[in-house]
Structures are given as structure tokens and as C-alpha cells.
Design a protein around this motif. Structure first.
Motif, short mmCIF file in Angstrom:
data_model
loop_
_atom_site.label_atom_id
_atom_site.label_comp_id
_atom_site.label_asym_id
_atom_site.label_seq_id
_atom_site.Cartn_x
_atom_site.Cartn_y
_atom_site.Cartn_z
N PRO A 157 49.33 27.88 51.55
CA PRO A 157 48.40 28.25 52.63
C PRO A 157 48.64 29.65 53.19
N ALA A 158 49.79 30.26 52.85
CA ALA A 158 50.04 31.62 53.32
C ALA A 158 49.20 32.65 52.58
N ILE A 159 48.64 32.26 51.43
CA ILE A 159 47.85 33.19 50.63
C ILE A 159 46.37 32.98 50.93
N SER A 186 34.19 40.44 35.51
CA SER A 186 33.58 39.12 35.66
C SER A 186 34.43 38.04 35.01
N SER A 187 35.01 38.35 33.85
CA SER A 187 35.84 37.34 33.18
C SER A 187 37.15 37.11 33.92
N MET A 188 37.72 38.17 34.50
CA MET A 188 38.96 37.99 35.27
C MET A 188 38.69 37.28 36.59
N ALA A 189 37.52 37.53 37.19
CA ALA A 189 37.16 36.79 38.40
C ALA A 189 37.05 35.30 38.09
N GLN A 199 41.75 29.36 46.86
CA GLN A 199 41.97 30.65 47.53
C GLN A 199 40.83 31.60 47.19
N LEU A 200 40.66 32.62 48.02
CA LEU A 200 39.53 33.53 47.89
C LEU A 200 39.77 34.59 46.83
N THR A 201 38.69 35.02 46.19
CA THR A 201 38.75 36.15 45.27
C THR A 201 38.14 37.37 45.95
N PHE A 202 38.91 38.46 45.98
CA PHE A 202 38.47 39.73 46.55
C PHE A 202 38.15 40.70 45.43
N SER A 203 37.13 41.53 45.61
CA SER A 203 36.69 42.41 44.53
C SER A 203 37.60 43.61 44.33
N PHE A 238 32.56 37.71 43.08
CA PHE A 238 33.69 37.50 43.98
C PHE A 238 33.27 36.83 45.28
N ASP A 239 34.23 36.15 45.90
CA ASP A 239 33.97 35.50 47.18
C ASP A 239 33.83 36.52 48.31
N VAL A 240 34.63 37.60 48.23
CA VAL A 240 34.70 38.58 49.31
C VAL A 240 34.43 39.97 48.75
#
Length: 378
Positions: A157-159, A186-189, A199-203, A238-240
Motif C-alpha cells: 500500500p505504500a506504492i 503501450s506494450s510496457m503499460a 497500483q496506478l500506471t503513470f505515463s 495509462f491511468d495517470v
């Protein structure tokens, strides 16, 4: 869901935690603790209300070579994550980096293909061997069980989330190379979402508009469209959505007789660009890096920039817009070298700011952000 926040970058934490003793005689983990102790105090409202710290989850030994990771550096990252978690802080961890002086594409090419000689960043993006190695890197970093807590990173949860790649440029790339870059991201996302679905993915993007885009005039100069980014198309996986905003990116402007913009021009440009990104993002949007170097301006100008960004964040929260966070570059201790003139100390005594706006005279950087954090919580 991303709650509004003001945070900082402290990219060096894993590297410091891996050091036994720093040149000033302090232990590496001791320096990490001091930075995070300050962040905890700020988060609790004594100074800043800080909740998010961004740092690197890669290093010279992460990976050491293809498939092999330095255990001391893995343990150092474990330490950073556990230390942040104990203090109630959230982390955004970058998995890779465009810049060659801190584990860049040529290092991945050398690992994946045996040599990077005669190759460039376009070769990095289009190499199937690199893609396989980087996807494995994502799985290894996110899938490790902490040597301290036993918690697997993807469940920790810290991440708060992960940057797939920091500043994924492709300067001067032709259409085929640009398409390879887009396919890589796109493939790494997708690989990251599969590896750490909670957890969230940031661009990790800087926010340049590509050639022919209707908003290309918002680039910091004509050269911006040649950096290989295509915002906002880049953020769709990405999410963010992220941007990195610096005065140093500004080129000479035709409207100014081909002179470098002054500070007033930059502040107004920053204000307009934040509003545009907020409008275009279509998802949570974070100013992942911002700051202004004392090589160009003074400490008062640094504080004004922080106040302008914080003001935009508060206004976005009140209006329910996409802008959710901003992270200052860079939080440091007094003993740390000031590379680029961006250091902002997170230790020391401050004053309690009762009113917020651009009344920065007599208050330090964290005092200004403290008032912003108070308004975000209210």
C-alpha cells in the motif's frame, strides 16, 4: 481514484540507501530516513502536508546485467518502500529512464543485444530483445517480496503507482521509429498493469505536442515537436497522465524577437499550459516534475512558481477537474549536491503561513506549499 496531493521528487533515495557511508560520514539509510522524516512531518501538516514522494526503482544494479539484480540494491529499494510505508507516505516509482547518465536506453541495448555500439534510442524502442528484457524487469521489480516486511511490491500500500519510463523521448525519430516507440510504451503499460493491477500506471511523459497537432504552439519552442512525444495520445494507455514543466525547456520565441522569455512570460505560459493539459487529459493528471533553477532566477522566483502550481491544483480540486497532483523537483538535505540549481531543502525551521497566494516574501518554499496543502485538505 487519485486524491489531490502536493509531493516532491527525491530520485536518489534507492541509491543513497544502497550506500554504506556517504562522503559526509552519514549513513545512506540515515539520509533516506532524514528525507522521509521531513516528509512525514510535512504530511502531518507541521510544514507541508506532503503525501507522495517520487523516486527511481532502477539503478546501476537494477538490473546489474540481463536477468541479474544486485541484491544490495534490491534491499535498498525494499528499505525505501518500508520506510515510506511506516511514515504513511505514498511512492511513485519510475522503472526506467531516457537519460544516458542514469541508466538509459544504451544500457538496456547492451544487456539485451550484447552491445549498444552504433545504436540509438530508436533501436531501443524497436528491439524485440529489449522489449522482452524490459517486460521481465517490470515483473521482477514489481513481483519482489520485501526483505523487510515480506509484502510483495505489487501489493504494497505504500506504492501509489509506477512510471513505465521516465521522459520517453525519441528525438528526431522518423515515423517508423515513432511508431516503434508508441508500441513499446503501450506494450510496457500493458505489462505493468498485468504485473501490478492494484497500483496506478503513470505515463512519465513531459507533455510535448507532436507535428501537426492543433496545440503545437503550446510547446516550449519549435524543437518540442521533434522530441518524439505526442501528447495527449501518449497517455491513452495509462491511468495517470503526466507532464514535466521547466523554464529551461523554453526556446527563443518569435513573438519576443527570438529572445529567451523572461520570468513573467514563463509564469503566464505555465498557467495557460496547466489549464490546457487539465482540459485535454481525460483522466487524472499530475504535474510529475516542476521547478525553476537558480541558474536562471533566484529563490523568490522558485517560490512564485511553486505558488502558481499550487494555486492551479487548489482551483482544480474546487472545480472537480483532472489536475490531481504536483511534485516539486527536487527535495534535498543541506549536505546534498545541488545539480542544476533545483534543490529545495526539506529540513529546517519555518513560519506558519496564515494566508496563501503569491505573498512569498519572507517565507520559504515549504511554507508556501504548506498553505497549499492546508487548502487541499479543507
Amino acid at each position: 481514484m487519485v486524491s489531490p496531493f502536493i509531493g516532491v521528487n527525491a530520485y536518489y533515495l534507492t541509491a543513497y540507501a544502497a550506500f554504506g557511508t556517504l562522503p559526509n560520514g552519514e549513513s545512506g539509510t540515515g539520509a533516506v530516513d532524514r528525507v522521509l522524516d521531513a516528509a512525514q512531518r510535512l504530511r502531518l501538516g507541521v510544514r507541508l502536508g506532503l503525501g507522495v514522494v517520487r523516486t527511481w526503482a532502477f539503478n546501476t544494479g537494477l538490473p546489474l546485467r540481463s536477468g541479474l539484480y544486485d541484491e544490495e540494491q534490491q534491499a535498498a529499494l525494499d528499505y525505501v518502500i518500508a520506510a515510506a510505508g511506516r511514515r504513511g507516505l505514498k511512492l511513485v516509482l519510475a522503472l526506467g529512464n531516457f537519460w544516458h547518465h542514469y541508466f538509459g536506453p544504451e544500457d538496456w541495448l547492451a544487456m539485451a543485444e550484447g552491445s549498444a555500439a552504433g545504436k540509438n534510442v530508436a533501436d531501443f524502442y524497436r528491439s524485440p530483445s529489449v522489449a522482452a528484457l524490459y517486460s521481465k524487469h517490470i515483473a521482477i521489480i514489481t513481483g519482489r517480496a520485501s526483505s523487510i516486511s515480506g509484502v510483495v511490491r505489487k501489493d504494497d500500500p505504500a506504492i501509489l503507482g509506477w512510471d513505465v519510463f521516465n521522459e520517453p523521448r525519441c528525438p528526431g525519430c522518423d515515423p517508423a521509429a515513432a511508431a516503434a516507440r508508441d508500441s513499446f510504451l503501450s506494450s510496457m503499460a500493458a505489462a505493468l498493469k498485468a504485473a501490478a493491477p492494484g497500483q496506478l500506471t503513470f505515463s512519465g511523459t513531459e507533455g510535448y505536442f507532436g507535428p501537426g497537432d492543433a496545440h503545437v504552439s503550446y510547446n516550449p519552442g519549435a524543437g518540442g515537436q521533434c522530441e518524439g512525444e505526442k501528447w495527449p495520445q501518449d497517455i491513452t494507455h495509462f491511468d495517470v497522465a503526466t507532464t514535466h514543466m521547466y523554464y529551461r525547456q523554453l526556446e527563443q520565441q518569435e513573438a519576443l524577437g527570438w529572445h529567451k522569455p523572461d520570468f513573467n512570460f514563463y509564469v503566464n505560459y505555465l498557467h495557460r499550459k496547466i489549464a490546457l493539459y487539465d482540459q485535454l487529459a481525460g483522466r487524472p493528471f499530475v504535474i510529475e516534475e516542476f521547478g525553476i533553477s537558480r541558474r536562471f532566477f533566484g529563490e523568490e522566483e522558485q517560490k512564485v512558481v511553486a505558488a502558481v502550481v499550487a494555486d492551479a491544483l487548489i482551483a482544480a480540486k474546487r472545480a472537480g477537474r483532472n489536475l490531481k497532483g504536483a511534485m516539486l523537483w527536487s527535495a534535498t538535505l543541506p549536505s546534498m549536491p545541488d545539480i542544476g540549481g533545483y534543490n529545495c531543502g526539506v529540513e529546517g525551521e519555518g513560519v506558519d503561513v496564515a494566508a496563501y497566494r503569491l505573498l512569498v516574501a519572507g517565507h520559504d518554499m515549504v511554507d508556501i506549499l504548506a498553505e497549499a496543502a492546508r487548502l487541499l485538505r479543507s
